[in-house]
Design a protein around this motif. Structure first.
Motif, short mmCIF file in Angstrom:
data_model
loop_
_atom_site.label_atom_id
_atom_site.label_comp_id
_atom_site.label_asym_id
_atom_site.label_seq_id
_atom_site.Cartn_x
_atom_site.Cartn_y
_atom_site.Cartn_z
N SER A 225 -12.47 10.41 33.40
CA SER A 225 -12.57 9.19 32.60
C SER A 225 -14.00 8.69 32.60
O SER A 225 -14.87 9.21 33.29
CB SER A 225 -11.63 8.12 33.17
N LYS A 226 -14.23 7.63 31.85
CA LYS A 226 -15.56 7.06 31.74
C LYS A 226 -16.02 6.47 33.07
O LYS A 226 -17.20 6.42 33.36
CB LYS A 226 -15.59 5.96 30.68
N SER A 227 -15.09 6.01 33.89
CA SER A 227 -15.47 5.36 35.15
C SER A 227 -16.13 6.34 36.11
O SER A 227 -16.93 5.94 36.95
CB SER A 227 -14.25 4.72 35.81
N THR A 228 -15.82 7.64 36.02
CA THR A 228 -16.46 8.61 36.91
C THR A 228 -17.89 8.87 36.49
O THR A 228 -18.69 9.33 37.29
CB THR A 228 -15.67 9.93 36.93
N ALA A 229 -18.23 8.57 35.24
CA ALA A 229 -19.58 8.81 34.75
C ALA A 229 -20.53 7.69 35.15
O ALA A 229 -21.74 7.83 35.02
CB ALA A 229 -19.56 8.96 33.23
N LYS A 230 -20.03 6.58 35.62
CA LYS A 230 -20.86 5.44 36.02
C LYS A 230 -21.63 5.78 37.30
O LYS A 230 -21.22 6.61 38.09
CB LYS A 230 -20.02 4.19 36.25
N SER A 231 -22.72 5.07 37.50
CA SER A 231 -23.50 5.29 38.71
C SER A 231 -22.74 4.75 39.92
O SER A 231 -21.88 3.90 39.81
CB SER A 231 -24.85 4.61 38.58
N LYS A 232 -23.09 5.26 41.07
CA LYS A 232 -22.40 4.87 42.29
C LYS A 232 -22.78 3.46 42.75
O LYS A 232 -22.13 2.89 43.61
CB LYS A 232 -22.70 5.87 43.41
N ASP A 233 -23.86 2.90 42.18
CA ASP A 233 -24.32 1.58 42.57
C ASP A 233 -23.40 0.47 42.07
O ASP A 233 -23.38 -0.61 42.64
CB ASP A 233 -25.74 1.33 42.05
N GLU A 234 -22.63 0.72 41.01
CA GLU A 234 -21.75 -0.30 40.46
C GLU A 234 -20.49 -0.42 41.30
O GLU A 234 -19.91 0.56 41.71
CB GLU A 234 -21.39 0.05 39.02
N ASP A 235 -20.08 -1.65 41.54
CA ASP A 235 -18.89 -1.90 42.35
C ASP A 235 -17.72 -2.22 41.42
O ASP A 235 -17.72 -3.27 40.77
CB ASP A 235 -19.15 -3.07 43.30
N PRO A 236 -16.73 -1.35 41.34
CA PRO A 236 -15.61 -1.59 40.42
C PRO A 236 -14.79 -2.83 40.79
O PRO A 236 -14.27 -3.51 39.91
CB PRO A 236 -14.76 -0.33 40.50
N VAL A 237 -14.70 -3.16 42.06
CA VAL A 237 -13.94 -4.35 42.48
C VAL A 237 -14.65 -5.61 41.99
O VAL A 237 -14.02 -6.52 41.46
CB VAL A 237 -13.76 -4.38 44.01
N ALA A 238 -15.95 -5.65 42.14
CA ALA A 238 -16.71 -6.81 41.69
C ALA A 238 -16.61 -6.96 40.17
O ALA A 238 -16.52 -8.08 39.65
CB ALA A 238 -18.17 -6.68 42.10
N GLU A 239 -16.60 -5.85 39.47
CA GLU A 239 -16.47 -5.88 38.02
C GLU A 239 -15.11 -6.45 37.61
O GLU A 239 -15.02 -7.27 36.70
CB GLU A 239 -16.64 -4.47 37.46
N CYS A 240 -14.05 -6.05 38.31
CA CYS A 240 -12.71 -6.57 38.02
C CYS A 240 -12.62 -8.06 38.31
O CYS A 240 -12.05 -8.82 37.53
CB CYS A 240 -11.66 -5.82 38.85
N VAL A 241 -13.20 -8.49 39.41
CA VAL A 241 -13.18 -9.91 39.77
C VAL A 241 -13.91 -10.72 38.71
O VAL A 241 -13.45 -11.78 38.29
CB VAL A 241 -13.83 -10.13 41.16
N GLU A 242 -15.02 -10.20 38.22
CA GLU A 242 -15.79 -10.90 37.19
C GLU A 242 -14.97 -11.04 35.91
O GLU A 242 -14.95 -12.12 35.29
CB GLU A 242 -17.07 -10.12 36.90
N GLN A 243 -14.27 -9.98 35.52
CA GLN A 243 -13.45 -10.06 34.31
C GLN A 243 -12.30 -11.05 34.48
O GLN A 243 -11.98 -11.79 33.55
CB GLN A 243 -12.91 -8.68 33.96
#
Length: 52
Positions: free
Chosen positions: A23-41
């Motif tokens: 998926s697209k999420s595996t292409a993202k850099s490792k520096d991005e935090d998916p939990v923080a992104e979800c909390v922000e949304q």
């Protein structure tokens, strides 16, 4: 005359031995935090609901 659905049955098959599709999420850099992104949304959604 409207149709009313009282029950909905969903059936799925899960193959535990297979790999999930890339998926697209595996292409993202490792520096991005998916939990923080979800909390922000979620916080944005809550703010939009307060404005109503």
């Amino acid at each position: 005359m409207p149709i009313e659905i009282k029950e909905l049955h969903i059936k799925i098959n899960v193959n535990e031995g297979s790999k999930p599709p890339a998926s697209k999420s595996t292409a993202k850099s490792k520096d991005e935090d998916p939990v923080a992104e979800c909390v922000e949304q979620v916080m944005k959604i809550i703010e939009r609901k307060k404005e109503r």
